[in-house]
Design an enzyme around this catalytic site. Structure first.
Site, mmCIF file in Angstrom:
data_model
loop_
_atom_site.group_PDB
_atom_site.id
_atom_site.type_symbol
_atom_site.label_atom_id
_atom_site.label_comp_id
_atom_site.label_asym_id
_atom_site.label_seq_id
_atom_site.Cartn_x
_atom_site.Cartn_y
_atom_site.Cartn_z
ATOM 1 N N CYS A 1 0.879 -1.247 -0.024
ATOM 2 C CA CYS A 1 -0.084 0.038 -0.138
ATOM 3 C C CYS A 1 0.874 1.208 0.150
ATOM 4 O O CYS A 1 0.656 2.289 -0.503
ATOM 5 C CB CYS A 1 -1.037 -0.126 1.295
ATOM 6 S SG CYS A 1 -2.075 -1.299 1.112
ATOM 7 N N HIS B 1 -3.553 7.373 2.391
ATOM 8 C CA HIS B 1 -3.719 6.040 1.751
ATOM 9 C C HIS B 1 -5.367 5.661 2.263
ATOM 10 O O HIS B 1 -5.566 5.908 3.413
ATOM 11 C CB HIS B 1 -2.708 4.897 2.253
ATOM 12 C CG HIS B 1 -3.109 3.516 1.837
ATOM 13 N ND1 HIS B 1 -3.558 3.240 0.498
ATOM 14 C CD2 HIS B 1 -3.156 2.524 2.981
ATOM 15 C CE1 HIS B 1 -3.871 1.790 0.875
ATOM 16 N NE2 HIS B 1 -3.708 1.231 2.059
ATOM 17 N N ASN C 1 -9.932 -0.315 -0.573
ATOM 18 C CA ASN C 1 -8.625 -0.151 -0.459
ATOM 19 C C ASN C 1 -7.817 -0.747 -1.923
ATOM 20 O O ASN C 1 -7.740 -1.843 -2.097
ATOM 21 C CB ASN C 1 -7.993 -0.981 0.915
ATOM 22 C CG ASN C 1 -6.349 -0.820 0.870
ATOM 23 O OD1 ASN C 1 -5.693 -0.388 0.012
ATOM 24 N ND2 ASN C 1 -6.130 -1.266 1.993
HETATM 25 N N1 ACO Z 1 -18.711 -8.638 8.131
HETATM 26 C C1 ACO Z 1 -19.016 -8.775 9.196
HETATM 27 N N2 ACO Z 1 -18.427 -8.983 10.510
HETATM 28 C C2 ACO Z 1 -17.138 -9.251 10.225
HETATM 29 C C3 ACO Z 1 -16.434 -8.745 9.021
HETATM 30 C C4 ACO Z 1 -17.247 -8.757 7.665
HETATM 31 N N3 ACO Z 1 -16.815 -8.333 6.663
HETATM 32 N N4 ACO Z 1 -15.171 -9.150 9.267
HETATM 33 C C5 ACO Z 1 -14.997 -9.366 10.418
HETATM 34 N N5 ACO Z 1 -16.192 -9.443 11.136
HETATM 35 C C6 ACO Z 1 -16.301 -9.927 12.395
HETATM 36 C C7 ACO Z 1 -15.009 -10.531 13.238
HETATM 37 O O1 ACO Z 1 -15.200 -11.983 13.039
HETATM 38 C C8 ACO Z 1 -15.421 -10.029 14.536
HETATM 39 O O2 ACO Z 1 -16.372 -10.921 15.080
HETATM 40 P P1 ACO Z 1 -16.221 -11.476 16.695
HETATM 41 O O3 ACO Z 1 -16.158 -10.426 17.502
HETATM 42 O O4 ACO Z 1 -17.358 -12.335 16.834
HETATM 43 O O5 ACO Z 1 -14.718 -12.286 16.730
HETATM 44 C C9 ACO Z 1 -15.803 -8.636 14.583
HETATM 45 O O6 ACO Z 1 -16.410 -8.689 13.213
HETATM 46 C C10 ACO Z 1 -14.775 -7.635 14.619
HETATM 47 O O7 ACO Z 1 -13.741 -7.852 14.129
HETATM 48 P P2 ACO Z 1 -12.272 -6.703 14.218
HETATM 49 O O8 ACO Z 1 -11.243 -7.614 13.168
HETATM 50 O O9 ACO Z 1 -12.088 -6.822 15.608
HETATM 51 O O10 ACO Z 1 -12.912 -5.367 13.464
HETATM 52 P P3 ACO Z 1 -12.238 -4.192 13.425
HETATM 53 O O11 ACO Z 1 -13.146 -3.255 14.113
HETATM 54 O O12 ACO Z 1 -10.751 -4.250 13.816
HETATM 55 O O13 ACO Z 1 -12.171 -4.064 11.839
HETATM 56 C C11 ACO Z 1 -10.940 -4.011 9.852
HETATM 57 C C12 ACO Z 1 -11.596 -4.924 11.067
HETATM 58 C C13 ACO Z 1 -11.697 -3.297 9.100
HETATM 59 C C14 ACO Z 1 -9.877 -5.102 8.959
HETATM 60 C C15 ACO Z 1 -9.692 -2.995 10.626
HETATM 61 O O14 ACO Z 1 -9.145 -3.897 11.636
HETATM 62 C C16 ACO Z 1 -8.782 -2.356 9.836
HETATM 63 O O15 ACO Z 1 -9.303 -1.749 8.938
HETATM 64 N N6 ACO Z 1 -7.608 -3.031 9.821
HETATM 65 C C17 ACO Z 1 -6.335 -2.115 9.095
HETATM 66 C C18 ACO Z 1 -6.470 -2.300 7.602
HETATM 67 C C19 ACO Z 1 -5.265 -1.804 7.021
HETATM 68 O O16 ACO Z 1 -4.785 -0.509 7.207
HETATM 69 N N7 ACO Z 1 -4.428 -2.468 6.374
HETATM 70 C C20 ACO Z 1 -3.034 -1.848 5.689
HETATM 71 C C21 ACO Z 1 -3.140 -1.779 4.423
HETATM 72 S S1 ACO Z 1 -3.506 -3.140 3.641
HETATM 73 C C22 ACO Z 1 -1.963 -3.451 2.733
HETATM 74 O O17 ACO Z 1 -1.089 -3.107 2.891
HETATM 75 C C23 ACO Z 1 -2.238 -4.684 1.707
#
Ligand code: ACO
Length: 317
Positions: A113, A244, A274
């Site tokens: 990214c 980003h 993304n």
């Molecule tokens: N739909 C519904 N529920 C979901 C989904 C979905 N698509 N995905 C995960 N959940 C659930 C999980 O299973 C979890 O359920 P549980 O509580 O029963 O276990 C719950 O939602 C919460 O999951 P978290 O992972 O804690 O959710 P979070 O609020 O952290 O959001 C996310 C997840 C959006 C991925 C976030 O952590 C994020 O944006 N992370 C950073 C991403 C990023 O910046 N990446 C860097 C660049 S990418 C690259 O370089 C290729």
């Protein structure tokens, strides 16, 4: 003093759109969850036969047209991508051929990214030291090809696209500074395990989202300080943040750190998801073409991604 200056921007998104509602039919998710946790409403997905170089070609032509430059003018091509068409030749070489450019250096940069920020840093060095005068710098991805469409925690986050800029040598600023960083210690938090070393079976993004989120927010906060300090500038000197586009909550946290109103932050994550290395140049081109970003304004571009890699570009547009 020689600077490199953006003289044209361009972008391209595949026509095929995948909404959150569409995703509800593929995995156990909801439009509400995706919007609340990420800010994403839809993303564009390349169709079969549409490769990264196809997206890069259109974005590049748009940038060249905006700069008033032709193939003969380009003397450097740097393509940031994680999803090259082939192992080799590089996507930059494939793009070079498509554009009818011959002889100049052309190579890919892989920083996931952060790729476009890295590519800008590299091209800026070439121009400042006089090796190049007119560089085509591209971020292009078909990251949808690296997704497990059964994994709801990753497949809802990403989209495909391409963005490009023409960077030219100039006596006027231009890029003021670039700041590139990496720490390979975090490999396991965000990676695609498959490859020529490990076998090609496991070619899908794996991410420990929570941990990546925390690292991204902290790291991007620090790079804002580093960039402003290096230029003796205040937060209030920045006209536009072009971040980003991974998650609206990460973008909002960085804007807060800058004390910046969200109406001076370019947000496309809702429309594009993304797009990895394409996200910053796509956001830049969007805000240039709709007239928000004006000549003479100060822009802070920043990104964080797999590696971990992170970086920033401060520039006068
Ligand atoms: N739909 C519904 N529920 C979901 C989904 C979905 N698509 N995905 C995960 N959940 C659930 C999980 O299973 C979890 O359920 P549980 O509580 O029963 O276990 C719950 O939602 C919460 O999951 P978290 O992972 O804690 O959710 P979070 O609020 O952290 O959001 C996310 C997840 C959006 C991925 C976030 O952590 C994020 O944006 N992370 C950073 C991403 C990023 O910046 N990446 C860097 C660049 S990418 C690259 O370089 C290729």
């Amino acid at each position: 003093m020689t600077y490199s200056r953006i003289t044209g921007t361009g972008s391209y998104l595949p026509e095929n759109v995948l909404t959150n509602k569409d995703l509800e039919k593929i995995v156990d998710t909801s439009d509400q969850w995706i919007q609340e946790r990420t800010g994403i409403k839809k993303r564009h997905i390349a169709v079969d036969g549409q490769a990264t170089s196809d997206l890069a070609e259109v974005a590049s032509k748009n940038a060249m047209e905006a700069a008033g430059r032709t193939a003969d003018d380009i003397d450097l091509i740097v393509v940031a991508t994680t999803t090259p068409d082939k192992i080799f030749p590089s996507t930059a070489c494939l793009l070079q051929r498509r554009l009818g450019i011959h002889g100049c250096a052309a190579f890919d940069v892989q920083a996931v990214c952060t790729g476009f920020v890295y590519a800008m840093g590299v091209a800026d060095q070439f121009i400042r030291n006089g090796t190049a005068r007119c560089a085509l710098v591209v971020g292009a991805e078909t990251i949808s090809r690296l997704l497990d469409w059964n994994d709801r925690s990753t497949c809802v986050l990403f989209g495909d696209g391409a963005g490009a800029v023409i960077l030219e040598s100039s006596d006027e600023p231009g890029i003021l500074s670039t700041h590139l960083h990496a720490d390979g210690a975090y490999e396991d938090l965000l990676h695609v395990p498959g490859g020529l070393g490990n076998g090609l079976e496991d070619l899908a993004v794996e991410m420990r989202g929570n941990e990546v989120f925390r690292m991204a927010v902290n790291t991007l906060g620090r790079i804002v300080d580093e960039t402003l300090d290096a230029n003796g500038m205040q937060k209030s000197d920045v006209d536009w943040l072009v971040p980003h586009q991974a998650n609206i909550r990460i973008i909002q946290a960085t804007a807060r750190k800058l004390g910046m109103d969200m109406d001076h932050v370019v947000v496309t994550v809702d429309e594009h998801g993304n797009t990895s290395a394409a996200s910053v140049p796509l956001a830049l081109d969007t805000a240039v073409r709709d007239g928000r970003i004006q000549r003479g304004e100060t822009l802070l571009l920043e990104a964080f991604g797999g590696g971990f890699t992170w970086g920033s570009v401060l520039l006068k547009y």
